[in-house]
Scaffold this active site. Structure first.
Site, PDB file in Angstrom:
ATOM      1  N   LYS A   1       0.842  -1.203   0.000  1.00 10.18           N
ATOM      2  CA  LYS A   1       0.000   0.000   0.000  1.00 10.18           C
ATOM      3  C   LYS A   1       0.880   1.257   0.000  1.00 10.18           C
ATOM      4  O   LYS A   1       0.678   2.169  -0.791  1.00 10.18           O
ATOM      5  CB  LYS A   1      -0.886   0.010   1.240  1.00 10.18           C
ATOM      6  N   ASN A   2       1.891   1.261   0.868  1.00  7.74           N
ATOM      7  CA  ASN A   2       2.686   2.475   1.055  1.00  7.74           C
ATOM      8  C   ASN A   2       3.732   2.700  -0.021  1.00  7.74           C
ATOM      9  O   ASN A   2       4.472   3.676   0.035  1.00  7.74           O
ATOM     10  CB  ASN A   2       3.325   2.483   2.451  1.00  7.74           C
TER      11      ASN A   2
ATOM     12  N   ARG B   1      -4.975  10.774   4.256  1.00  8.09           N
ATOM     13  CA  ARG B   1      -3.901  11.748   4.457  1.00  8.09           C
ATOM     14  C   ARG B   1      -2.851  11.663   3.352  1.00  8.09           C
ATOM     15  O   ARG B   1      -2.206  12.628   3.004  1.00  8.09           O
ATOM     16  CB  ARG B   1      -3.220  11.523   5.793  1.00  8.09           C
TER      17      ARG B   1
ATOM     18  N   CYS C   1      -4.904  12.335  12.672  1.00 13.21           N
ATOM     19  CA  CYS C   1      -5.710  11.115  12.652  1.00 13.21           C
ATOM     20  C   CYS C   1      -5.578  10.492  14.036  1.00 13.21           C
ATOM     21  O   CYS C   1      -4.981  11.066  14.946  1.00 13.21           O
ATOM     22  CB  CYS C   1      -5.209  10.167  11.562  1.00 13.21           C
TER      23      CYS C   1
ATOM     24  N   ARG D   1       0.313  14.539  13.115  1.00 13.65           N
ATOM     25  CA  ARG D   1       0.846  14.278  11.777  1.00 13.65           C
ATOM     26  C   ARG D   1       0.959  15.548  10.925  1.00 13.65           C
ATOM     27  O   ARG D   1       0.365  15.681   9.879  1.00 13.65           O
ATOM     28  CB  ARG D   1       0.023  13.192  11.100  1.00 13.65           C
TER      29      ARG D   1
ATOM     30  N   ASP E   1       4.652   0.416  12.050  1.00 12.92           N
ATOM     31  CA  ASP E   1       3.436  -0.209  11.513  1.00 12.92           C
ATOM     32  C   ASP E   1       3.281  -1.657  11.949  1.00 12.92           C
ATOM     33  O   ASP E   1       2.264  -2.274  11.652  1.00 12.92           O
ATOM     34  CB  ASP E   1       3.408  -0.127   9.984  1.00 12.92           C
TER      35      ASP E   1
ATOM     36  N   ARG F   1      -8.613  -0.565   4.570  1.00 14.22           N
ATOM     37  CA  ARG F   1      -7.731   0.447   3.966  1.00 14.22           C
ATOM     38  C   ARG F   1      -6.354  -0.138   3.691  1.00 14.22           C
ATOM     39  O   ARG F   1      -5.638   0.338   2.827  1.00 14.22           O
ATOM     40  CB  ARG F   1      -7.575   1.632   4.924  1.00 14.22           C
TER      41      ARG F   1
HETATM   42  C1  EPZ Z   1       4.170   6.941   6.500  1.00 12.98           C
HETATM   43  O1  EPZ Z   1       3.380   7.951   7.093  1.00 12.98           O
HETATM   44  C2  EPZ Z   1       3.260   5.732   6.332  1.00 12.98           C
HETATM   45  N1  EPZ Z   1       2.163   6.072   5.423  1.00 12.98           N
HETATM   46  C3  EPZ Z   1       2.716   5.309   7.695  1.00 12.98           C
HETATM   47  O2  EPZ Z   1       1.952   4.145   7.494  1.00 12.98           O
HETATM   48  C4  EPZ Z   1       3.897   4.973   8.607  1.00 12.98           C
HETATM   49  O3  EPZ Z   1       3.403   4.646   9.892  1.00 12.98           O
HETATM   50  C5  EPZ Z   1       4.831   6.188   8.699  1.00 12.98           C
HETATM   51  O4  EPZ Z   1       5.247   6.588   7.380  1.00 12.98           O
HETATM   52  C6  EPZ Z   1       6.077   5.897   9.528  1.00 12.98           C
HETATM   53  O5  EPZ Z   1       6.767   4.812   8.964  1.00 12.98           O
HETATM   54  C7  EPZ Z   1       2.409   6.077   4.097  1.00 12.98           C
HETATM   55  O6  EPZ Z   1       3.509   5.804   3.629  1.00 12.98           O
HETATM   56  C8  EPZ Z   1       1.233   6.398   3.214  1.00 12.98           C
HETATM   57  P1  EPZ Z   1       6.155  10.239   8.698  1.00 12.98           P
HETATM   58  P2  EPZ Z   1       3.951   9.468   7.152  1.00 12.98           P
HETATM   59  O7  EPZ Z   1       6.056  11.514   7.948  1.00 12.98           O
HETATM   60  O8  EPZ Z   1       4.845   9.713   6.017  1.00 12.98           O
HETATM   61  C9  EPZ Z   1       6.461  13.606  12.028  1.00 12.98           C
HETATM   62  C10 EPZ Z   1       0.142   2.723   7.792  1.00 12.98           C
HETATM   63  O9  EPZ Z   1      -0.269   2.165   8.809  1.00 12.98           O
HETATM   64  N2  EPZ Z   1       6.389  14.583  10.933  1.00 12.98           N
HETATM   65  O10 EPZ Z   1       7.297   9.311   8.416  1.00 12.98           O
HETATM   66  O11 EPZ Z   1       2.780  10.368   7.351  1.00 12.98           O
HETATM   67  C11 EPZ Z   1       5.174  12.806  12.192  1.00 12.98           C
HETATM   68  O12 EPZ Z   1       4.251  13.511  12.995  1.00 12.98           O
HETATM   69  C12 EPZ Z   1       0.562   4.167   7.841  1.00 12.98           C
HETATM   70  O13 EPZ Z   1       0.289   2.170   6.671  1.00 12.98           O
HETATM   71  C13 EPZ Z   1       6.459  15.941  11.232  1.00 12.98           C
HETATM   72  O14 EPZ Z   1       6.573  16.334  12.389  1.00 12.98           O
HETATM   73  O15 EPZ Z   1       4.805   9.420   8.482  1.00 12.98           O
HETATM   74  C14 EPZ Z   1       5.660  11.527  12.848  1.00 12.98           C
HETATM   75  O16 EPZ Z   1       5.782  11.741  14.237  1.00 12.98           O
HETATM   76  C15 EPZ Z   1       0.262   4.784   9.197  1.00 12.98           C
HETATM   77  N3  EPZ Z   1       6.403  16.841  10.212  1.00 12.98           N
HETATM   78  C16 EPZ Z   1       7.059  11.330  12.252  1.00 12.98           C
HETATM   79  O17 EPZ Z   1       7.435  12.607  11.698  1.00 12.98           O
HETATM   80  C17 EPZ Z   1       6.291  16.461   8.895  1.00 12.98           C
HETATM   81  O18 EPZ Z   1       6.250  17.331   8.003  1.00 12.98           O
HETATM   82  C18 EPZ Z   1       7.126  10.301  11.128  1.00 12.98           C
HETATM   83  O19 EPZ Z   1       6.053  10.571  10.257  1.00 12.98           O
HETATM   84  C19 EPZ Z   1       6.217  15.070   8.603  1.00 12.98           C
HETATM   85  C20 EPZ Z   1       6.278  14.154   9.634  1.00 12.98           C
END
Ligand code: EPZ
Length: 418
Positions: free
Chosen positions: A22-23, A93, A117, A122, A306, A398
């Protein structure tokens, strides 16, 4: 609203085939907006988030044909709308991933600000900061990110935090930028590498994907390509945990074992007998209960967030006491309350779940709150005494293609009820 009814106590056994990740599929579908010729993508998982992304591309004017064998053709030659509307973004998202491609190719993008969420606020500040570093003017008003740039310029960008979709958005912005972009402290997830390989197939010039630093030499335009999405490592890990929790013996096929090292190490620590081939993983518990393990989530290649909820469920039925520490998201323990209702001896101390396993969980009506929490409740139902009803399983749909079909294949007693 669909629910899953599970009769626990059955050891999972047999073979199951994994779907595309998916990702990886979501950023790759967003990346089709960059192409000036049609693009063929294969091994696309049939998931709610994928159909939402396809709908989003279509509202922008892309022609999308869903073929057989999970193949999708996207023709983004005539994009007429440079906006990702709220009604679609609020359901997913990951729609934020169209921001980079739209800005790179058309110099303009209005993307509804994705809300938080269940698992956390996020924010997308790092996405925005990176685009601004590349010369974009970005305003956030009326709930929209409004980005404009005559042509993005190559820049040196250091991410304050490792962000998966932040890395993906900036990578897609950089491939058409004027000059060289160096992205540092980037996400190393296999899905980022998959996106980079897809973009390279369209003619992008990218070095270092999969490492902490990616260098992109911008090009004038990108052409078509055919690409096959990599297997889903989180779906794989979820079924392996299900077998570990039920003392079973399964073989997961059409997967990528090399993307699951941290998870396999922990499953072996839990007592699983694991053998691995090129595209398959065999896990045998020899009928034994798992041993509790300690895990701490962190960016790839460390233990994936995850898989955190699934390992809370494993520890809930394991021998001994294990800790699960979440370092990525601030609120990703919603499943703990539901596991407690199933008799789990689990408590939270800050960002750590401490759990002493019980012989059997007891079935109960439980409610899913996010994608991976819902998966952990399904797994708990498989290992519980009695009949568990998991509500709000739209969360499961999802991220898990045909979950009840695949679990039935592994001998589970499970059915979807309205
Ligand atoms: C991706 O989300 C995945 N989704 C998530 O999978 C996964 O849990 C996550 O990466 C971490 O591996 C997709 O790829 C579609 P991040 P993402 O940006 O990119 C902070 C699932 O279950 N952050 O790596 O949204 C954020 O708050 C989903 O399949 C900022 O502060 O996660 C978090 O604490 C859930 N500012 C950390 O970084 C930003 O601009 C990591 O988030 C961006 C992120």
């Amino acid at each position: 609203m669909d629910k899953l009814l599970i009769d626990g106590g059955v050891r999972l056994s047999g073979k199951v085939s994994m779907s595309g990740a998916k990702n990886a599929a979501l950023p790759i579908l967003a990346g089709t907006l960059l192409a000036t010729e049609p693009v063929q993508i294969r091994n696309v998982p049939h998931l709610k988030d994928v159909t939402t992304t396809i709908a989003l591309l279509q509202t922008m004017g892309a022609e999308v044909t869903v073929g057989d064998r999970l193949s999708v053709e996207v023709d983004a030659r005539n994009i007429s709308r440079l906006e990702a509307p709220y009604e679609l973004v609020k359901t997913m998202r990951a729609s934020i991933l169209v921001l980079g491609p739209l800005l790179a190719r058309f110099g303009e993008a209005d993307v509804s600000l994705p809300g938080g969420c269940a698992i956390g606020a996020r924010p997308v500040n790092l996405h925005v900061a990176g685009l601004q570093a590349m010369g974009a003017s970005v305003k956030v008003e009326n709930g929209f990110i409004k980005a404009r740039a005559k042509r993005l310029k190559g820049a040196n960008i250091m991410f304050d935090m490792v962000t998966v979709t932040g890395t993906e958005n900036l990578l897609m912005a950089a491939v058409l930028a004027d000059g060289v972009t160096v992205l540092e402290n980037v996400a190393r997830e296999p899905e980022v590498l998959d996106l980079a390989n897809f973009l390279i197939g369209m003619g992008a010039r990218i070095d270092g994907a999969g490492s902490s630093t990616i260098t992109v030499h911008g090009v004038q335009s990108l052409g078509g390509t055919e690409y096959t999405v990599l297997p889903d490592r989180i779906e794989t890990g979820t079924y392996l945990v299900g077998a570990a929790m039920t003392g079973g013996h399964i073989r997961v096929e059409d997967t990528a074992p090399e993307t699951l090292d941290a998870v396999l190490i922990k499953l072996r620590e839990a007592g699983a007998d694991i053998t691995v081939g090129d595209n398959w993983i065999d896990l045998d518990m020899h009928g034994a209960r798992p041993t509790a393990v300690n895990v701490r989530t962190a960016p790839y290649p460390a233990f994936p967030t995850d898989m955190q909820a699934q390992f809370c469920a494993l520890n809930a039925v394991a021998i001994g006491t294990g800790t699960v520490t979440e370092t990525i998201f601030e609120n990703r323990f919603q499943h703990v309350l539901e596991l407690q209702r199933m008799g789990a001896n689990i408590r939270l101390e800050g960002n750590t779940a401490i759990c002493t396993g019980v012989e059997r969980l007891t079935a109960a009506p439980v409610m899913a709150t996010d994608l991976r929490a819902s998966a952990s409740l399904v797994l708990a139902g498989l290992a519980a005494e009695g009949q568990t009803l998991v509500d709000r399983i739209y969360h499961v749909d999802r991220g898990y293609e045909r979950i009840e079909e695949k679990l039935l294949q592994l001998g589970a007693t499970i059915r979807r009820v309205l």
